[in-house]
Write an enzyme that holds these catalytic residues in place. Structure first.
Site, PDB file in Angstrom:
ATOM      1  N   THR A 242      20.212  33.367  42.774  1.00 36.89           N
ATOM      2  CA  THR A 242      19.488  34.101  43.818  1.00 36.89           C
ATOM      3  C   THR A 242      19.783  35.583  43.711  1.00 36.89           C
ATOM      4  O   THR A 242      20.946  35.983  43.620  1.00 36.89           O
ATOM      5  CB  THR A 242      19.910  33.587  45.210  1.00 36.89           C
ATOM      6  OG1 THR A 242      19.620  32.193  45.266  1.00 36.89           O
ATOM      7  CG2 THR A 242      19.181  34.320  46.324  1.00 36.89           C
ATOM      8  N   CYS A 327      47.063  48.072  32.507  1.00 38.52           N
ATOM      9  CA  CYS A 327      48.422  47.937  33.032  1.00 38.52           C
ATOM     10  C   CYS A 327      48.658  46.498  33.470  1.00 38.52           C
ATOM     11  O   CYS A 327      47.789  45.885  34.059  1.00 38.52           O
ATOM     12  CB  CYS A 327      48.594  48.804  34.268  1.00 38.52           C
ATOM     13  SG  CYS A 327      48.161  50.518  33.987  1.00 38.52           S
TER      14      CYS A 327
END
Ligand code: PLP
Length: 390
Positions: A242, A327
């Site tokens: 959708t 990181c």
């Protein structure tokens, strides 16, 4: 928040006019219907909004609105373009050309395809992340089906000769995919003039919402594409699910904003980068990794020789900047992009990316530059005291 935001390349805030438009597509009082519901007004109005956004996106890249497939963002668009072409053209060939400094959404998708029997050539850029059409030409094989290169590098700001590469691909009957997440709306992109067959777009790099993007898929000559997500056949079968009306409207409105103000935003960040660099260049032993004359000026990447990037980021607690690296809690890996333009591990660790946007002020840039100069000078003095030198 007290930090000065200099990380527009990672994401941007949503512009107020974009928010205002999106809010019209959420509540019961407004247009909340499913754009695929074709038996009532709720659906018709939602479809109208989606169609309008489709035109707004297409306009910015000189495409036809029927060539726009809405997705969840540039990562999905990159996956759909590369895996979709790889699958649909497997009988023609299994060789793909990309570069070693693409976004992970491209690199990891290509690496996945390598495990499925495809061969990938990763072009090696120069020290400023530049790649030439000549390099692409020398890498083309009889079984090459796709060239995938970005419009603007997200860590360096480097631009690529899209028109030249597009012409080359057309001549050799190879499809050309461009990850334009960083370039879309900011630099001129014309899919017709540049012979681009597929182009990935993201809303949240141009003051739109996160979680929505698009893939431009050329209609003439038609690009074949195997879908990743199967279901109700939305988006011409390329991407079921959708449609997220409010998100798509947000992307459309962000395109309107860039259409109107893209040029003035460009001049604004160009001015900011010049002001920033004028102060930073007073520091000795720095390398500007961005090719200033061949880049989008909203981004600059700098190596501060002899300085530890983590210590520098810690000292620059008033600034929101990026090390351009992935990181995780245990360690900070240096950026593969910086390593692949020839920096050592240590140099990559000593590098920061600063990126500017429409809300960045001249005053903020002065403060930021002064903070960086002070922090680098201090860290270098400390390391000299410890006998480490620069
Ligand atoms: C941000 C970015 C992406 C990922 O876009 P999302 O919409 O966040 O998935 C891909 N490529 C480049 C070059 C980017 O800068």
């Amino acid at each position: 928040m007290k930090q000065i935001y200099l990380d527009y390349a990672s994401t941007t805030p949503v512009a107020q006019e974009v928010i205002d438009e999106m809010l019209k597509y959420l509540s019961f009082e407004n247009i909340f219907g499913n754009p695929a519901s074709n038996t009532h007004e709720y659906g018709w109005y939602a479809k109208e909004a989606v169609d309008k956004a489709r035109q707004q996106v297409a306009l910015l890249i000189c495409a036809d609105s029927r060539e726009i497939v809405f997705t969840s963002g540039a990562t999905e668009s990159d996956n759909l373009a590369i895996k979709g072409v790889a699958d649909a053209y497997a009988n023609k060939g299994k060789h793909i050309i990309t570069s070693s400094i693409e976004h992970k959404a491209v690199i990891d998708t290509c690496a996945y395809l390598e495990t499925k029997g495809y061969t990938v050539s990763y072009l090696v850029p120069d020290q400023k992340g530049q790649i030439t059409a000549e390099q692409v030409m020398q890498t083309i094989q009889p079984d090459t089906i796709l060239v995938s290169l970005m419009a603007v590098n997200n860590e360096l700001g480097t631009c690529y000769p899209l028109a030249e590469i597009g012409a080359l691909c057309k001549e050799n009957k190879i499809l050309f995919h461009v990850d334009a997440a960083q370039g879309f709306g900011k630099i001129d992109v014309d899919v017709r003039a540049m012979n681009i067959d597929l182009l990935s777009i993201s809303a949240h790099k141009i003051y739109g919402p996160k979680g929505v993007g698009a893939l431009y898929v050329r209609r003439k000559p038609k690009v074949k594409l195997t879908p990743l997500i199967h279901g109700g056949g939305h988006e011409n079968g390329y991407r079921s699910g959708t449609l997220a009306t409010h998100q798509i409207v947000g992307l459309g409105q962000a395109c309107v904003l860039m259409q109107k103000k893209g040029n003035s935003f460009y001049r604004h960040v160009e001015n900011l980068r010049a002001i920033f660099l004028k102060k930073i260049e007073a520091l000795p032993n720095i390398t500007i990794n961005t090719p200033l004359a061949n880049s989008y000026p909203g981004i600059v990447n700098i190596t501060f020789e002899g300085v530890d990037g983590e210590a520098l980021v810690a000292m620059l607690h008033n600034l929101a900047v990026s090390m351009g690296s992935a990181c995780n809690s245990a360690s900070i890996e240096p950026s593969f992009v910086l390593l692949n333009i020839g920096l050592s591990q240590q140099q990559a660790h000593a590098s920061l990316r600063f990126s500017f946007g429409q809300y960045t002020t001249v005053r903020e840039v002065h403060i930021a530059a002064d903070s960086v100069v002070a922090a680098v000078t201090k860290l270098r003095a400390l390391s000299e005291q410890c006998g480490m030198g620069v």
